[in-house]
Design an enzyme around this catalytic site. Structure first.
Site, short mmCIF file in Angstrom:
data_model
loop_
_atom_site.label_atom_id
_atom_site.label_comp_id
_atom_site.label_asym_id
_atom_site.label_seq_id
_atom_site.Cartn_x
_atom_site.Cartn_y
_atom_site.Cartn_z
N ALA A 46 0.84 -1.20 0.00
CA ALA A 46 0.00 0.00 0.00
C ALA A 46 0.87 1.25 0.00
CB ALA A 46 -0.89 -0.01 1.24
N GLU B 95 0.73 -9.68 -1.84
CA GLU B 95 -0.65 -10.11 -2.12
C GLU B 95 -0.96 -10.00 -3.62
OE1 GLU B 95 -2.31 -7.45 0.93
OE2 GLU B 95 -3.38 -9.20 1.66
N GLU C 168 2.10 -6.52 7.62
CA GLU C 168 0.96 -5.69 8.06
C GLU C 168 0.76 -5.66 9.57
OE1 GLU C 168 0.97 -7.56 5.36
OE2 GLU C 168 -0.15 -6.61 3.74
N GLY D 89 0.84 -5.53 0.39
CA GLY D 89 0.00 -5.61 -0.80
C GLY D 89 0.79 -6.02 -2.04
N1 COA Z 1 4.38 3.62 0.42
C1 COA Z 1 4.82 4.85 0.13
N2 COA Z 1 6.12 5.16 -0.03
C2 COA Z 1 7.00 4.17 0.12
C3 COA Z 1 6.62 2.84 0.43
C4 COA Z 1 5.23 2.59 0.58
N3 COA Z 1 4.76 1.36 0.85
N4 COA Z 1 7.72 2.06 0.53
C5 COA Z 1 8.76 2.88 0.28
N5 COA Z 1 8.33 4.14 0.05
C6 COA Z 1 9.13 5.33 -0.23
C7 COA Z 1 9.93 5.75 1.00
O1 COA Z 1 9.15 6.48 1.91
C8 COA Z 1 11.05 6.54 0.38
O2 COA Z 1 10.56 7.83 0.06
P1 COA Z 1 11.47 9.14 0.38
O3 COA Z 1 12.60 9.03 -0.60
O4 COA Z 1 10.54 10.27 0.08
O5 COA Z 1 11.89 9.04 1.80
C9 COA Z 1 11.29 5.82 -0.95
O6 COA Z 1 10.11 5.03 -1.19
C10 COA Z 1 12.46 4.85 -0.87
O7 COA Z 1 12.29 4.05 0.29
P2 COA Z 1 13.51 3.65 1.25
O8 COA Z 1 12.95 3.07 2.48
O9 COA Z 1 14.43 4.83 1.38
O10 COA Z 1 14.20 2.57 0.29
P3 COA Z 1 14.88 1.20 0.66
O11 COA Z 1 15.24 0.61 -0.66
O12 COA Z 1 15.92 1.37 1.70
O13 COA Z 1 13.70 0.31 1.34
C11 COA Z 1 11.58 -0.78 1.48
C12 COA Z 1 12.60 -0.08 0.57
C13 COA Z 1 10.38 -1.08 0.56
C14 COA Z 1 12.14 -2.09 2.03
C15 COA Z 1 11.15 0.14 2.65
O14 COA Z 1 10.86 1.43 2.11
C16 COA Z 1 9.92 -0.33 3.38
O15 COA Z 1 10.03 -1.16 4.27
N6 COA Z 1 8.73 0.18 2.99
C17 COA Z 1 7.48 -0.17 3.64
C18 COA Z 1 6.99 -1.49 3.10
C19 COA Z 1 5.76 -1.97 3.84
O16 COA Z 1 5.73 -2.10 5.05
N7 COA Z 1 4.72 -2.27 3.04
C20 COA Z 1 3.51 -2.84 3.56
C21 COA Z 1 2.43 -1.84 3.53
S1 COA Z 1 0.96 -2.56 4.21
#
Ligand code: COA
Length: 258
Positions: free
Chosen positions: A66, A114, A134, A111
Site C-alpha cells: 500500500a 498479495e 501488516e 500488498g
Molecule cells: N508507500 C509509500 N512510499 C513508500 C513505500 C510505501 N509502501 N515504501 C517505500 N516508500 C518510499 C519511502 O518512503 C522513500 O521515500 P522518500 O525518498 O521520500 O523518503 C522511498 O520510497 C524509498 O524508500 P527507502 O525506504 O528509502 O528505500 P529502501 O530501498 O531502503 O527500502 C523498502 C525499501 C520497501 C524495504 C522500505 O521502504 C519499506 O520497508 N517500505 C514499507 C513497506 C511496507 O511495510 N509495506 C507494507 C504496507 S501494508
C-alpha cells in the site's frame, strides 16, 4: 492502455505490464490500482494473448505494498473504500482469463506480495525480499493474503509469515512454494515462461486455470464435474481442430483463441 503509473507493452502472445511508481518503490497508489483495473479488463478482450507479465519499474522493488504516504492522508471511510478497491483489483487478476506471471525483484511486501499471490505464477530475482509485514503496521493483510497464502503454502508456514511479519529472500520463498523460479534476470525468466505458454491454445489456458482455481475449494466429485464443464468449453473450438490438424501434419499449431 498505458497510464503514467502503469505502462503496458503489448506483444502478440503476452503483455508486459509495469507498475511505474519507483520513487515510492512501486507502492499501490490509487492511480496504480486504477491503472491495473483498466489493463485487466482490456487484456481480457485480446483473444490471442495468453499471458500478462506484471513487474515493477526501476531495480529496487516489485511493489512495496500500500502507498503508506497516500494512506496517511485518508480518513477511515476512505481507507475502507480503497482497501475494497485494491482487493477487487487483485480478485480480477486472479479471475482473469489470462495467465498472470508476477516478475518479482527487490521489495515485494504487504500488498505487493498479495498482488503477486493473485497472479498464477511467480518468478523472482535473486534480490527479492518478500513478506507480509501488516501486523507490524497495526493492520492485517487486506487483499487476500490471509486466504491465498495458506492455500499456496499450507497453514503453518502461512501463519508464521503473517503473524511474525517476517521478510524472506527469493530462495526461501522458492523453498516455501511461493515462487516458481529464481533467476538473475527475473524479466527474462518471465518472458521465457510466457514463451512456453504461447505454445498453448488460449482457451485451453483459460479453462485449465478455471478448473484448477474454481475446483480448489470443492469436494473431489464436484471438482471433477467442474473439470468436465471446463473441458467441454474446448470441444467446439477451432483451436482444438487446429491442434489435431497440426499433429497430423507434423507442424506447430497456429492457435487463434477461437
Ligand atoms: N508507500 C509509500 N512510499 C513508500 C513505500 C510505501 N509502501 N515504501 C517505500 N516508500 C518510499 C519511502 O518512503 C522513500 O521515500 P522518500 O525518498 O521520500 O523518503 C522511498 O520510497 C524509498 O524508500 P527507502 O525506504 O528509502 O528505500 P529502501 O530501498 O531502503 O527500502 C523498502 C525499501 C520497501 C524495504 C522500505 O521502504 C519499506 O520497508 N517500505 C514499507 C513497506 C511496507 O511495510 N509495506 C507494507 C504496507 S501494508
Amino acid at each position: 492502455m498505458s497510464t503514467e503509473k502503469v505502462i503496458v507493452e503489448k506483444h502478440p502472445t503476452y503483455w508486459l505490464v509495469r507498475i511505474n511508481n519507483p520513487e515510492r518503490r512501486n507502492a499501490l497508489s490509487e492511480a496504480v490500482v486504477d491503472g491495473l483495473i483498466a489493463v485487466t479488463a482490456e487484456v481480457a478482450r485480446e483473444k490471442a494473448v495468453r499471458a500478462v507479465i506484471l513487474c515493477g519499474a526501476g531495480d529496487k522493488a516489485f511493489c512495496a505494498g500500500a502507498d503508506l504516504k497516500e494512506r496517511k492522508a485518508m480518513n477511515p471511510d476512505q481507507v475502507r473504500v480503497f482497501v475494497g478497491k485494491q482487493l477487487a483489483m487483485m480478485n480480477a487478476i486472479a479471475a482473469s482469463p489470462k495467465v498472470w506471471i508476477a516478475a518479482l525483484q527487490g521489495a515485494c511486501l504487504g500488498g505487493g506480495l498479495e498482488l503477486a499471490l493473485s497472479c498464477d505464477l511467480r518468478v523472482a530475482n535473486t534480490n527479492t525480499v518478500a513478506g507480509l509485514p501488516e501486523v507490524r503496521l497495526g493492520i492485517i493483510p487486506g487483499a487476500g493474503g490471509t486466504q491465498r497464502l495458506p492455500r499456496l503454502v499450507g497453514m503453518a508456514k502461512a501463519k508464521e509469515m503473517i503473524l511474525t511479519g517476517m521478510r524472506m529472500c527469493a530462495e526461501h520463498a522458492q523453498a516455501m512454494g511461493i515462487v516458481n523460479r529464481v533467476a538473475e534476470d527475473h524479466e527474462a525468466a518471465a518472458i521465457e515462461l510466457a514463451g512456453e505458454l504461447a505454445k498453448a491454445a488460449p482457451i485451453s489456458l483459460t479453462q485449465a486455470k478455471r478448473a484448477v482455481d474454481a475446483g480448489w475449494d470443492l469436494p473431489l466429485e464436484a471438482g471433477m464435474l467442474l473439470e468436465r464443464a471446463c473441458y467441454d468449453v474446448t470441444i467446439p473450438t477451432k483451436d482444438r481442430l487446429e491442434g489435431l490438424q497440426a499433429f497430423a501434419e507434423k507442424r506447430a499449431p497456429n492457435y487463434i483463441g477461437e
